[in-house]
Scaffold this motif. Structure first.
Motif, short mmCIF file in Angstrom:
data_model
loop_
_atom_site.label_atom_id
_atom_site.label_comp_id
_atom_site.label_asym_id
_atom_site.label_seq_id
_atom_site.Cartn_x
_atom_site.Cartn_y
_atom_site.Cartn_z
N LEU A 34 -24.95 -47.07 39.12
CA LEU A 34 -25.92 -48.04 38.60
C LEU A 34 -27.31 -47.78 39.16
O LEU A 34 -27.47 -47.42 40.33
N ILE A 49 -23.22 -51.87 32.97
CA ILE A 49 -22.22 -52.42 33.89
C ILE A 49 -20.81 -52.36 33.31
O ILE A 49 -19.83 -52.30 34.05
N PRO A 77 -22.83 -55.05 39.51
CA PRO A 77 -23.18 -55.61 38.21
C PRO A 77 -23.87 -56.97 38.32
O PRO A 77 -24.85 -57.24 37.61
#
Length: 399
Positions: free
Chosen positions: A197, A185, A347
């Motif tokens: 991600l 992150i 995140p």
């Protein structure tokens, strides 16, 4: 003494037809030029002596002879470690070989290669390992285990071990750590979906990771929070084999009764406080952990739709477990017949999902380290509560 000689003559007469020519006993046959049964006679020796084979006899049969380790072998045979048909050992059957990094825990040969117990240099096997292996006897009984003094964890921590602990901690430490989440992150905005991600899986049966707690660093640790370390329990409960029968893997529930009123681990409380806000302290701490895990999953789903913009669904039977559910019908979206992996991670959502998976991947977290499990769940819930505008005090959770 006068009757001994006639008896000897009678016995010799009875066995004479079975004695090889050229000798009066087995010793003569052994000293002569004999051939293996079924083999051709030696060249130039047509009169090769056939060996005398003592016929089966005596009062014992093989199945009646006690084997010292028969009970241990039987216990192992019915354990998950020996179940070659389970997904843990049959997952690679179609490929015909197990990748080196997977073989360390999914084949005895891979484990021995990783630790150099087979004479090779320690490290991942150089080649894929043949399928068909399990956690066999030598995995835990290899004499070389006594030379292993520490095991490196995914967090970088080196934990000291003795004997068979090396096997337990090698394969039940998980394959990721909170550091992997931090690295992924970086300093990206907390609540903005990031297409780079991907879900990071801590893996399965992460008992050792839970047991070592904050010291082992398996979970994602939120800034400004302290985390419980290794769960020492009460002496002499200090190793995996203290509670698990090492061959059958069954829990020695009678050990619990030494200190607790119940031999069922799920009924053991360990605390007079309610951690899930229910106020019910008549149930085991297992209930609090399950309740908080359910709450965290609900908040992850709420967050994914309201903040990340794409609802998610979880399927524990299909990797990577988290899938997109754009229409919110509770079923994974598909394309070309395949479920679509969730790709709207932020995140904040990623670290919550990782902690949720770490805790739930260890079905015995409520025994291995309940304080650590509760702390990871609590902090993940609190982190999601902010953007969801959920009042943490109203939930009544304790950390």
């Amino acid at each position: 003494m006068r009757n001994v000689f006639p008896i000897f003559i009678i016995l010799l007469f009875l066995v004479a037809p079975f004695l090889p020519s050229g000798g009066t006993g087995r010793g003569a046959a052994q000293e002569a030029n004999v051939t293996t049964p079924g083999a051709a006679p030696a060249a130039g020796n047509e009169d090769t002596i056939r060996p005398y084979v003592i016929p089966e006899g005596g009062p014992f049969h093989p199945e009646q002879i006690a084997i010292e380790n028969s009970r241990a072998i039987a216990d192992w045979h019915r354990s998950g470690h020996a179940n070659a048909a389970s997904a843990s050992f049959s997952h690679w059957d179609e490929e015909g070989a197990i990748p080196p990094n997977c073989s360390v825990c999914h084949a005895g040969a891979g484990f021995r290669a990783f630790h150099g117990l087979d004479g090779s240099e320690p490290g991942l096997p150089a080649e894929p390992v043949p399928i068909g292996g399990v956690v066999d006897c030598q995995t835990c009984h290899d004499p070389g285990l006594s030379r292993i003094e520490q095991i490196s964890l995914p967090s970088g921590v080196s934990h000291p071990v003795q004997g068979v602990e090396a096997a337990c901690l090698t394969c039940h430490q998980g394959r990721a750590s909170g550091q992997a989440i931090e690295a992924a992150i970086g300093d990206a905005p907390e609540d903005r979906p990031n297409p780079d991600l991907r879900f990071i899986n801590p893996h399965y049966a992460t008992a050792a990771a839970t047991w070592l707690g904050g010291y082992g660093g398996a979970g994602y640790h939120y800034a400004g929070r302290d985390y419980s370390g290794r769960f020492f329990h009460a002496r002499p409960i200090g190793t995996c084999a203290s509670c698990h029968e090492p061959h059958s893997l069954e829990v020695a529930t009678e050990t619990c009764l030494t200190c607790h009123q119940s031999g069922d681990p799920e009924e053991i409380r360990i605390s007079r406080h309610s951690y899930d806000g229910s106020g019910d302290t008549s149930v085991g701490i297992h209930s609090d952990i399950q309740s908080n895990a359910r709450l965290l999953m609900k908040m992850m789903k709420d967050y994914s739709g309201a903040i990340a913009g794409t609802p998610l669904v979880y399927d524990g039977h299909s990797y990577p477990y988290f899938f997109a559910d754009a229409n919110g019908d509770g079923v994974a979206d598909t394309a070309d017949g395949r479920a679509q992996a969730y790709a709207s991670w932020t995140p904040r959502l990623l670290r919550a999902a990782y902690n949720w998976k770490l805790v739930t991947a260890d079905p015995g977290a409520y025994v291995h380290n309940p304080p650590y499990a509760l702390e990871l769940l609590h902090d993940s819930i609190a982190d999601l509560a902010g953007p969801l505008e959920v009042d943490m005090d109203s939930l009544g959770l304790l950390r």
